[in-house]
Motif scaffolding. Structure first.
Motif, PDB file in Angstrom:
ATOM      1  N   ILE A 144       0.836  -1.201   0.000  1.00  0.00           N
ATOM      2  CA  ILE A 144       0.000   0.000   0.000  1.00  0.00           C
ATOM      3  C   ILE A 144       0.878   1.261   0.000  1.00  0.00           C
ATOM      4  O   ILE A 144       0.519   2.280  -0.579  1.00  0.00           O
ATOM      5  CB  ILE A 144      -1.030  -0.009   1.166  1.00  0.00           C
ATOM      6  CG1 ILE A 144      -2.090   1.083   0.975  1.00  0.00           C
ATOM      7  CG2 ILE A 144      -0.372   0.142   2.520  1.00  0.00           C
ATOM      8  CD1 ILE A 144      -2.959   0.931  -0.266  1.00  0.00           C
TER       9      ILE A 144
ATOM     10  N   ARG B 193       1.861   2.158  -3.465  1.00  0.00           N
ATOM     11  CA  ARG B 193       0.768   2.843  -4.153  1.00  0.00           C
ATOM     12  C   ARG B 193       0.634   4.294  -3.672  1.00  0.00           C
ATOM     13  O   ARG B 193       0.485   5.198  -4.486  1.00  0.00           O
ATOM     14  CB  ARG B 193      -0.540   2.070  -3.920  1.00  0.00           C
ATOM     15  CG  ARG B 193      -1.740   2.715  -4.533  1.00  0.00           C
ATOM     16  CD  ARG B 193      -2.915   1.765  -4.623  1.00  0.00           C
ATOM     17  NE  ARG B 193      -2.789   0.880  -5.765  1.00  0.00           N
ATOM     18  CZ  ARG B 193      -3.803   0.197  -6.304  1.00  0.00           C
ATOM     19  NH1 ARG B 193      -5.002   0.295  -5.790  1.00  0.00           N
ATOM     20  NH2 ARG B 193      -3.620  -0.577  -7.344  1.00  0.00           N
TER      21      ARG B 193
ATOM     22  N   ILE C 299       1.109   7.913  -5.729  1.00  0.00           N
ATOM     23  CA  ILE C 299       0.150   9.024  -5.812  1.00  0.00           C
ATOM     24  C   ILE C 299       0.843  10.341  -5.452  1.00  0.00           C
ATOM     25  O   ILE C 299       0.660  11.363  -6.120  1.00  0.00           O
ATOM     26  CB  ILE C 299      -1.073   8.746  -4.900  1.00  0.00           C
ATOM     27  CG1 ILE C 299      -1.836   7.520  -5.411  1.00  0.00           C
ATOM     28  CG2 ILE C 299      -1.992   9.966  -4.818  1.00  0.00           C
ATOM     29  CD1 ILE C 299      -2.876   6.970  -4.450  1.00  0.00           C
TER      30      ILE C 299
ATOM     31  N   PHE D 124      10.112   9.323  -3.647  1.00  0.00           N
ATOM     32  CA  PHE D 124      10.836   9.065  -4.890  1.00  0.00           C
ATOM     33  C   PHE D 124      11.735   7.836  -4.747  1.00  0.00           C
ATOM     34  O   PHE D 124      11.669   6.906  -5.552  1.00  0.00           O
ATOM     35  CB  PHE D 124      11.660  10.311  -5.227  1.00  0.00           C
ATOM     36  CG  PHE D 124      12.442  10.221  -6.513  1.00  0.00           C
ATOM     37  CD1 PHE D 124      11.862  10.577  -7.722  1.00  0.00           C
ATOM     38  CD2 PHE D 124      13.767   9.807  -6.516  1.00  0.00           C
ATOM     39  CE1 PHE D 124      12.575  10.508  -8.900  1.00  0.00           C
ATOM     40  CE2 PHE D 124      14.494   9.740  -7.694  1.00  0.00           C
ATOM     41  CZ  PHE D 124      13.896  10.089  -8.891  1.00  0.00           C
TER      42      PHE D 124
ATOM     43  N   HIS E   4       9.605   4.537  -3.908  1.00  0.00           N
ATOM     44  CA  HIS E   4       8.895   4.007  -5.079  1.00  0.00           C
ATOM     45  C   HIS E   4       9.886   3.416  -6.090  1.00  0.00           C
ATOM     46  O   HIS E   4       9.598   2.410  -6.737  1.00  0.00           O
ATOM     47  CB  HIS E   4       8.060   5.121  -5.719  1.00  0.00           C
ATOM     48  CG  HIS E   4       6.953   4.633  -6.606  1.00  0.00           C
ATOM     49  ND1 HIS E   4       5.722   4.252  -6.132  1.00  0.00           N
ATOM     50  CD2 HIS E   4       6.885   4.468  -7.952  1.00  0.00           C
ATOM     51  CE1 HIS E   4       4.953   3.868  -7.150  1.00  0.00           C
ATOM     52  NE2 HIS E   4       5.637   3.998  -8.273  1.00  0.00           N
ATOM     53  N   LEU E   5      11.066   4.044  -6.198  1.00  0.00           N
ATOM     54  CA  LEU E   5      12.119   3.533  -7.088  1.00  0.00           C
ATOM     55  C   LEU E   5      12.595   2.153  -6.614  1.00  0.00           C
ATOM     56  O   LEU E   5      12.675   1.205  -7.398  1.00  0.00           O
ATOM     57  CB  LEU E   5      13.281   4.529  -7.143  1.00  0.00           C
ATOM     58  CG  LEU E   5      14.512   4.141  -7.960  1.00  0.00           C
ATOM     59  CD1 LEU E   5      14.184   4.035  -9.438  1.00  0.00           C
ATOM     60  CD2 LEU E   5      15.643   5.158  -7.764  1.00  0.00           C
TER      61      LEU E   5
END
Lengths: 131, 132
Positions: free
Chosen positions: B30, B33, B37, B83, B86-87
């Motif tokens: 989660i 995700r 966003i 950043f 998520h990478l």
């Protein structure tokens, strides 16, 4: 036309209504392909920004005016926006269930992404192309 | 022929989400995700910065001035963590897509590695900005 022997993961009614899964593999592949491209592009943007002596207007414009920097920035922004469109589409499809709102959100998402891509592309070109 | 679909049936929900113990796997899922966003908003800020650059020094200084305030810098710090997170978790997803690393032991190992790498890269980035 799909022949009747081809197994399909949707009912005939679903197919008629257009509610079955459509283009899912294409969406999945593009999300992965943009993700893969964003790995080196992300490293590039972070290393480049941290290597800049300052982040003021003249430094930033001189930096972006270099051809390769402009091209990599174009790639970073447009592929990011593409990946963002793919990702947020799934978020909308997962959480917005009312058909009308879902349709509206998906259309607004693509319009936003296209507008942002056009704006960023024009801005970068304006900084780098001298007539 | 009626074009209206039948109203959705109101059914009781089976117990879900709230009754489960938090696990690294679901929390990272989660968070991947949510950070995506946040990064979407960040990408629009980057587009705005490029637009400001193309518009002139005044517009660029106004926008960077906003980002240089305490709330602006806090937002940039959160953005930078999102950043890197998520990478790192994204690379983990691409690794999974090759069919590898899907056993529980490796899933936990790469999960902790992704979090550690994201924290370390965020700290390194702000270390360079502040002390570099």
């Amino acid at each position: 036309m799909a022949d009747s022997t081809t197994p399909r993961m949707e009912t005939r009614l679903g197919r008629v209504r257009g509610l079955g899964a459509g283009g899912g593999t294409h969406h999945w592949w593009l999300q992965r392909l943009t993700a893969l491209a964003l790995v080196p592009l992300s490293v590039w943007i972070m290393v480049s920004l941290l290597a800049l002596p300052a982040l003021d207007y003249s430094t930033a414009t001189l930096w972006l005016a270099q051809p390769l920097v402009a091209v990599f920035m174009l790639l970073f922004v447009t592929v990011s926006l593409w990946h963002m469109g793919q990702g947020l589409q799934v978020v909308i499809e997962d959480y917005v269930h009312a058909m009308g709102y879902k349709f509206l959100a998906l259309v607004l998402l693509r319009f936003t992404v296209w507008f942002a891509a056009a704006l960023a592309t024009f801005s970068i070109l304006k900084l780098t192309v001298t007539v | 022929v009626s074009s209206a679909s039948p109203p959705p049936a109101v059914r009781p929900l089976s117990p879900h989400l709230m009754i489960y113990q938090k696990q690294l796997t679901s929390v990272l899922s989660i968070t991947h995700r949510i950070t995506g966003i946040v990064l979407s908003a960040g990408t629009l800020v980057l587009v705005a910065l490029l637009w400001a650059l193309a518009s002139g020094a005044g517009a660029f200084q106004t926008l960077t001035g906003l980002l240089a305030t305490v709330p602006g810098l806090a937002t940039l710090m959160v953005w930078s963590f999102c950043f890197y997170f998520h990478l790192c978790t994204g690379i983990r997803h691409l690794f999974w897509d090759t069919g590898r690393g899907l056993d529980i032991k490796t899933v936990y190992l790469t999960g902790y590695a992704a979090v550690a790498a994201a924290v370390a890269l965020t700290a390194l980035t702000w270390g360079i900005i502040i002390y570099g």
